[in-house]
Design a protein around this motif. Structure first.
Motif, mmCIF file in Angstrom:
data_model
loop_
_atom_site.group_PDB
_atom_site.id
_atom_site.type_symbol
_atom_site.label_atom_id
_atom_site.label_comp_id
_atom_site.label_asym_id
_atom_site.label_seq_id
_atom_site.Cartn_x
_atom_site.Cartn_y
_atom_site.Cartn_z
ATOM 1 N N SER A 26 -41.090 4.772 84.548
ATOM 2 C CA SER A 26 -41.391 6.192 84.756
ATOM 3 C C SER A 26 -40.436 7.120 84.021
ATOM 4 C CB SER A 26 -41.382 6.520 86.243
ATOM 5 O OG SER A 26 -40.110 6.258 86.803
ATOM 6 N N GLN A 45 -43.552 -2.297 83.095
ATOM 7 C CA GLN A 45 -42.631 -2.111 84.216
ATOM 8 C C GLN A 45 -43.267 -1.264 85.318
ATOM 9 O OE1 GLN A 45 -40.595 0.340 85.868
ATOM 10 N NE2 GLN A 45 -39.740 -1.405 86.979
ATOM 11 N N SER A 46 -44.073 -0.267 84.897
ATOM 12 C CA SER A 46 -44.725 0.608 85.887
ATOM 13 C C SER A 46 -45.975 1.238 85.295
ATOM 14 C CB SER A 46 -43.759 1.707 86.342
ATOM 15 O OG SER A 46 -44.433 2.680 87.138
ATOM 16 N N TRP A 47 -47.151 0.961 85.904
ATOM 17 C CA TRP A 47 -48.415 1.534 85.430
ATOM 18 C C TRP A 47 -48.407 3.056 85.524
ATOM 19 C CZ3 TRP A 47 -51.052 4.602 88.821
ATOM 20 C CH2 TRP A 47 -50.741 4.463 90.174
ATOM 21 N N TRP A 48 -47.567 3.566 86.418
ATOM 22 C CA TRP A 48 -47.510 5.008 86.665
ATOM 23 C C TRP A 48 -47.099 5.780 85.405
ATOM 24 C CZ3 TRP A 48 -49.171 7.777 90.693
ATOM 25 C CH2 TRP A 48 -48.706 9.070 90.864
ATOM 26 N N SER A 49 -46.367 5.100 84.511
ATOM 27 C CA SER A 49 -45.844 5.774 83.317
ATOM 28 C C SER A 49 -46.945 6.116 82.315
ATOM 29 C CB SER A 49 -44.777 4.912 82.648
ATOM 30 O OG SER A 49 -45.278 3.630 82.342
ATOM 31 N N GLN A 74 -52.478 -3.726 86.282
ATOM 32 C CA GLN A 74 -51.538 -3.637 87.395
ATOM 33 C C GLN A 74 -52.151 -2.879 88.569
ATOM 34 O OE1 GLN A 74 -47.413 -2.530 86.431
ATOM 35 N NE2 GLN A 74 -47.976 -2.651 84.283
#
Length: 488
Positions: free
Chosen positions: A139, A161-165, A186
């Protein structure tokens, strides 16, 4: 940020003693002190605090001593790196140039991401630095420069590392199916941050749907004009028919699939299909309330519905009140409905007899000829004395005489019957019709799983989807061919 601790009274006395000690201006004395406790550098004379060897010895024993070094030495890469290797917190005491030094900042960030609070803003344009950071916390891509947020490798590392990014990636990368797919694998929620162009990609969309059917709400508007997608959606939840393109609301196969899943979907079908016998029956079979959405229910359907709910007649089309079989069935349930029948049926002796036998005062709706019919009038009055007022005047004047004769007449209570098919016969007829429709639909329409497998086939992309749209031509054989290519 770290707060400096307030010294105790004893420490203040020691500080006073140290600060007044003449030896703090002597290099050898200070060297011996910082060797024991690096933070004693604070008591040294300014010239000693600018001595590289003394300061290096101090920070090697205590990173905290960096804050007491001269400004020139706090910008010395060798000294700052020695302090940071002990603790990332030393970065807060480094001079600004050192906070923009790649080696120094990476050393601090690898220990703890809180060190990012002390990093120079210029570092967010450094590719190697950003890669290291997003590898630990995806993120943080939000702080990267615009050029790096459009860098495919950097974004993919962040997504792993994070789909949110995904939301922080450039628009070009949020339109790239392969990049979005990495995030969607993810979590299906990543589809929210994809562009409309990417939401229309079958492979991306069905990967999300495999994870959770709720992903349909992020589908691009154009997908609702795709028959295969629409079929897959309505088979899971029929009421999604409301979202499909107008042309598909007139598609018999799509509407039939929707109604079979939920009777409620009938309200969203095109007008011509809301009057289709098989489709309406499929809905009414689930719930009689579906009749309210039918434009014109078939006589057989209404008769079956009335067997379960006497009020189903309210949904009858005006034309049905001229249908002899329908009206006869209706008045047997509720004689007063004779008033809704067509005029020619109000003059039908069988229908009127059935109506007055159920409700005597329905005689008021009979034709003048039948109100003067002794047999019909007698059935009405026997059911309800109130019906006598609707008997023709000339017949009513002789009524007492007729009643006396009726006691000797075995035919007095006979109701003329008209043929009506049994409810079992009606249901069997409609079930055969429905089964035929189902067989036709299932032969030509792929299942949700079939479509999901197809878009994951090798080299699927646009080619597989184009093939899917052509499957209606060859039916199930075409799908068998595609399934041979699927890699599970």
């Amino acid at each position: 940020r770290l707060q400096r601790r307030t010294p105790t009274s004893m420490e203040r006395m020691q500080i006073t003693d140290h600060s007044t000690h003449e030896s703090w201006g002597e290099r050898e004395y200070v060297m011996s002190k910082v060797f024991e406790q690096g933070s004693d550098l604070q008591y040294a004379a300014p010239t000693i605090q600018n001595d590289e060897e003394v300061v290096m010895m101090a920070v090697r024993h205590s990173w905290w001593a960096l804050q007491y070094a001269s400004s020139a030495l706090r910008a010395n890469r060798r000294i700052v790196l020695a302090a940071v290797k002990q603790s990332w917190q030393a970065l807060q005491h480094a001079a600004e140039p050192m906070r923009a030094d790649l080696e120094v900042t990476l050393e601090a960030v690898k220990q703890n991401l809180k060190a990012l609070d002390f990093v120079s803003g210029a570092m967010w344009d450094n590719r190697q630095f950003v890669l290291t950071v997003v590898m630990q916390l995806g993120s943080k891509l939000q702080h990267a420069g615009s050029a790096l947020r459009g860098d495919r490798e950097v974004v993919l590392v962040a997504l792993r590392q994070s789909w949110w990014s995904l939301q922080y990636a450039s628009e070009d990368l949020r339109s790239d199916p392969s990049v979005v797919l990495e995030a969607v694998k993810q979590s299906w929620r990543a589809l929210e941050f994809a562009t409309q162009q990417c939401r229309a990609d079958p492979k991306v969309l069905f990967t999300a749907l495999d994870k959770d059917a709720a992903a349909w709400k992020y589908a691009a508007g154009t997908m609702w004009g795709n028959k295969q997608f629409a079929l897959a959606m309505v088979k899971v939840q029929g009421c999604r028919l409301q979202h499909v393109a107008p042309a598909l609301k007139s598609d018999r196969e799509v509407v039939f699939a929707a109604v079979m899943q939920s009777w409620w979907a009938l309200q969203y079908a095109a007008d011509e299909l809301r009057a289709d016998c098989s489709i309406v029956y499929a809905a009414v079979k689930q719930n009689i309330a579906a009749l309210q959405y039918a434009l014109e229910a078939d006589c057989r359907i209404l008769l079956l519905a009335m067997n379960r709910d006497g009020q189903a007649w309210k949904h009858a089309a005006p034309t049905l009140w001229s249908d002899r079989r329908f009206v006869l069935a209706v008045v047997k349930h509720q004689g007063s409905l004779l008033g809704r029948a067509a005029r020619e049926l109000q003059a039908d002796r069988v229908i009127v007899s059935a109506a007055v036998a159920q409700c005597g005062w329905a005689l008021q709706h009979a034709s003048n000829e039948l109100r003067n019919d002794r047999h019909v009038a007698r059935l009405a009055v026997r059911q309800s004395r109130r019906a006598l007022q609707y008997v023709a005047p000339q017949l009513r004047a002789k009524w007492d005489c007729f009643e006396a004769l009726d006691e000797l007449d075995n035919e007095a209570n006979r109701v003329e019957e008209g043929y009506l098919p049994t409810f079992a016969e009606l249901e069997s007829e409609l079930e055969l019709q429905l089964a035929s429709e189902l067989a036709a639909c299932s032969a030509s329409s792929p299942s949700f799983q079939d479509i999901g497998d197809l878009v994951r086939a090798p080299g699927s992309g646009g080619e597989a989807w184009d093939f899917a749209e052509d499957c209606d031509i060859e039916g199930s054989d075409a799908w068998d061919y595609v399934e041979d290519c699927i890699v599970f």
